[in-house]
Design an enzyme around this catalytic site. Structure first.
Site, mmCIF file in Angstrom:
data_model
loop_
_atom_site.group_PDB
_atom_site.id
_atom_site.type_symbol
_atom_site.label_atom_id
_atom_site.label_comp_id
_atom_site.label_asym_id
_atom_site.label_seq_id
_atom_site.Cartn_x
_atom_site.Cartn_y
_atom_site.Cartn_z
ATOM 1 N N LYS A 23 0.872 -1.173 0.000
ATOM 2 C CA LYS A 23 0.000 0.000 0.000
ATOM 3 C C LYS A 23 0.907 1.219 0.000
ATOM 4 O O LYS A 23 1.405 1.637 1.043
ATOM 5 C CB LYS A 23 -0.887 -0.035 1.253
ATOM 6 C CG LYS A 23 -2.325 0.330 0.962
ATOM 7 C CD LYS A 23 -3.191 0.145 2.191
ATOM 8 C CE LYS A 23 -4.111 1.325 2.307
ATOM 9 N NZ LYS A 23 -5.426 1.270 1.873
ATOM 10 N N GLY A 24 1.173 1.720 -1.186
ATOM 11 C CA GLY A 24 2.115 2.832 -1.307
ATOM 12 C C GLY A 24 1.423 4.163 -1.148
ATOM 13 O O GLY A 24 0.237 4.236 -0.817
ATOM 14 N N ALA A 25 2.174 5.228 -1.393
ATOM 15 C CA ALA A 25 1.626 6.566 -1.266
ATOM 16 C C ALA A 25 0.665 6.852 -2.414
ATOM 17 O O ALA A 25 -0.226 7.672 -2.299
ATOM 18 C CB ALA A 25 2.751 7.588 -1.253
ATOM 19 N N GLU A 26 0.844 6.172 -3.516
ATOM 20 C CA GLU A 26 0.094 6.496 -4.717
ATOM 21 C C GLU A 26 -0.955 5.449 -5.028
ATOM 22 O O GLU A 26 -2.024 5.758 -5.497
ATOM 23 C CB GLU A 26 1.074 6.550 -5.905
ATOM 24 C CG GLU A 26 1.882 7.793 -5.942
ATOM 25 C CD GLU A 26 1.021 8.979 -6.311
ATOM 26 O OE1 GLU A 26 0.545 9.008 -7.454
ATOM 27 O OE2 GLU A 26 0.796 9.839 -5.463
ATOM 28 N N LYS A 42 -2.535 -2.380 -10.164
ATOM 29 C CA LYS A 42 -2.184 -1.155 -9.461
ATOM 30 C C LYS A 42 -3.407 -0.261 -9.451
ATOM 31 O O LYS A 42 -3.829 0.236 -10.481
ATOM 32 C CB LYS A 42 -1.054 -0.445 -10.214
ATOM 33 C CG LYS A 42 0.183 -0.236 -9.393
ATOM 34 C CD LYS A 42 1.259 0.373 -10.234
ATOM 35 C CE LYS A 42 1.363 1.860 -9.989
ATOM 36 N NZ LYS A 42 2.513 2.437 -10.724
ATOM 37 N N ASP A 136 10.641 9.555 -10.732
ATOM 38 C CA ASP A 136 10.577 9.132 -9.328
ATOM 39 C C ASP A 136 11.545 7.973 -9.076
ATOM 40 O O ASP A 136 11.145 6.901 -8.631
ATOM 41 C CB ASP A 136 9.137 8.715 -8.989
ATOM 42 C CG ASP A 136 8.935 8.508 -7.490
ATOM 43 O OD1 ASP A 136 9.787 8.968 -6.703
ATOM 44 O OD2 ASP A 136 7.935 7.869 -7.112
#
Lengths: 227, 364
Positions: A23-26, A42, A136
């Site tokens: 569970k990433g930031a995006e 995703k 990134d």
């Protein structure tokens, strides 16, 4: 079939979900299979802190750039996921899965990994020569398998036909990551840069590695309180 | 004394004259305090923290330029003129009267050279005349430590948003490291500049916040978002493009309220996004806000929502400890004093470019 973050009831054709990997930031990243192939979903769920109009715009922008970049990289056999399916309105993208772990973990587990950092530098040069900036570059956005093959992911902030500035920024973003998260590798940045220059094809009409590095050094000088 | 500049020597002389009125505080009282002095930019401020970490309010003065941005030398001259007044406030306070001052902490950097020199000179003078240790501290880290003191968070990612600084900081391997930052101007600087160009006086942030919140009284305000550049480059940010675009929209005739709101939405979202990315990257579950812009209720709300959505917790101290203040310098000074750290006179030169990861975290 349940989906994280309000995707209940939505169906994704041919997709069989397995587990939430990250569970990433995006985005929320889920593993599973698509037409029998090992795949990754995703899902860019709405970020509640952003005003809806801005959130929608950014999600759409990032999904579509990711899809376009992945398509382009496939043509060149660049080590990156294959694009299977996407849905701009519901904010998801379905891509192939690579068996590996983030370089971040690999660098922390084995402290003699300078060679991997150099290899990463080479891979970035290859990406830049294809006319793409990543936007990134961190050690979480490159995966490594047990044979030390690298695989680049997360192209939501990428640019096609980047300017020199964007190429230099790629190196700056990675520089900050290496110095803040991998400070045990003292000359990580130099090693990465040496890999970057070494794989310069020196073809005409391509921004040369030395031009990018000198722009990077200029950008590095813009941050606060640099040495 | 060899690395004092002539200017510093002159200033030091002035302070000696001003400070002679007090001399050594009376001894024989109960506890001890650390006195902190902040003078990195607009603010000259004194504050105290007792040895158990109980804080006092700060005695502060804000330099407000008559026009334009801050001129370092003018700010420093103004600070000089305020020293006696503020010190009188400190020395007349209950906390000062009932405790021994055990150490003097000051902002050694980063900041504007002439302003930093004012605080450093006062600190050296007090340390010498009261014969107590001198402790030079990093201004950015002081923002983290006062936040930890006030909120009880343990190992946060700090989103440090102020006039000059916009940084995302997290501790890794005994140092606070900058994970991402602005590549052009600070977020507060961007807001101030925008305000200034619209004739709003310094500091502009609170005025923009007011205009923006007035705009949200409109029924369909969310549909009226003005499109501005969104400056996120990986972990880094940029605000100058946003500023230029916002100013163009003023010329194009959009209302100041709508632009102020859109500007806040774009600028704050990019900070929160980078902060969230730093939390995902490091695996930390606490977010701490600091710096003058952290007084803004919209950025606080965004921080709260972001943290709730990822099962983390957002913290921020009271406004008086978000803005630059002497108490935060005292707090970091206290932590260093507790582990026996002191700065010798020879090492007490200011460093306008002092880096966050220069300081080894030797305290808890």
């Amino acid at each position: 079939m349940s989906h994280p973050n309000g995707m209940e009831g939505a169906t994704i054709p041919m997709w069989i979900e397995d587990i939430v990997m990250h569970k990433g930031a995006e985005a929320t990243v889920t593993s599973g299979s698509w037409l029998g192939k090992s795949a990754v979903l995703k899902l860019r769920s709405p970020r509640g802190y952003r005003t809806p109009k801005l959130d929608k715009k950014l999600t759409r922008q990032r999904l579509s750039v990711e899809a376009r970049v992945l398509g382009r990289l496939q043509l060149d056999n660049f080590p990156s996921p294959s694009l299977y399916d996407l849905d701009l309105d519901n904010g998801w993208i379905l891509i192939s899965r690579f068996e590996g772990k983030p370089l971040y973990d690999s660098l922390n587990e084995d402290l003699n990994s300078l060679e991997k950092i150099k290899k990463f530098g080479k891979l970035i040069r290859k990406l830049h020569e294809f006319g793409i900036s990543h936007g990134d570059l961190t050690t979480h956005n490159v995966l490594i398998d047990k044979y030390d093959n690298l695989h680049l992911i997360d192209f939501g902030l990428a640019r096609i036909f980047p300017e020199l500035e964007h190429l230099g920024l790629d190196l700056q973003v990675l520089n900050e990551c290496l110095t803040s998260s991998h400070s045990e590798y003292e000359n990580a940045v130099d090693i990465m840069l040496s890999g970057y220059s070494e794989s310069d094809s020196k073809l005409p009409d391509i921004i040369s590695a030395s031009e990018v590095i000198s722009r990077f050094n200029e950008i590095r000088g813009r941050v606060r309180y640099h040495a | 004394m060899s690395n004092f500049t002539t200017v510093e020597n002159k200033r030091l002389h002035v302070y000696r004259k001003e400070l002679d009125f007090k001399g050594i505080p009376l001894s024989g009282f109960m506890g001890g305090v650390v006195l902190g002095i902040e003078s990195t930019a607009h603010t000259l401020s004194f504050g105290m923290v007792d040895l158990d970490g109980k804080v006092s309010d700060s005695y502060s003065n804000l330099f407000r330029p008559e026009e334009g941005g801050i001129h370092p030398r003018e700010a420093a001259d103004y600070h000089c003129s305020q020293v006696s007044n503020l010190l009188n406030g400190v020395t007349n306070s209950e906390m000062f009267k009932q405790n021994n001052v055990e150490a003097i902490a000051f902002s050694q950097g980063p900041g504007l050279g002439p302003c930093l020199r004012v605080g450093a000179s006062i600190a050296r003078t007090l340390s010498k005349s009261w014969d107590i240790p001198l402790i030079g501290v990093n201004h950015c880290i002081a923002h983290i430590e006062i936040g930890r003191n006030q909120t009880g968070c343990i190992d946060p990612v700090l989103l440090y948003v102020s006039g000059g600084n916009t940084q995302v900081i997290a501790k890794s391997r005994e140092k606070y490291r900058v994970m991402g930052e602005t590549l052009d101007i600070g977020i507060g600087n961007m807001l101030d500049k925008f305000a200034r160009n619209q004739g709003l006086p310094f500091p502009g942030g609170p005025k923009i916040e007011k205009l923006a919140s007035e705009f949200t009284n409109n029924l369909d305000y969310e549909d009226k978002l003005i499109d501005l550049p969104y400056g996120v480059q990986g972990m880094d940010m940029g605000f100058s493009g946003m500023l230029t675009a916002a100013q163009r929209r003023v010329l194009a005739g959009d209302s100041l309220e709508s632009i102020s709101w859109s500007l806040q939405e774009h600028a704050f979202a990019s900070c929160i996004e980078v902060a969230e990315r730093a939390m995902a990257h490091t695996g930390k579950t606490e977010l701490l806000l600091g710096g003058g812009v952290a007084c803004n209720s919209r950025i606080r709300e965004m921080a709260q929502i972001m943290c709730e959505e990822r099962g983390a917790t957002a913290y921020w101290p009271e406004k008086k400890f978000c803005i630059d203040n002497g108490t935060m310098i005292a707090e970091l000074g206290r932590l260093l004093h507790n582990v026996g750290f002191k700065t010798s006179l020879e090492d007490s030169s200011i460093n306008p470019m002092l880096r966050t990861d220069h300081t080894k975290v030797i305290w808890d």
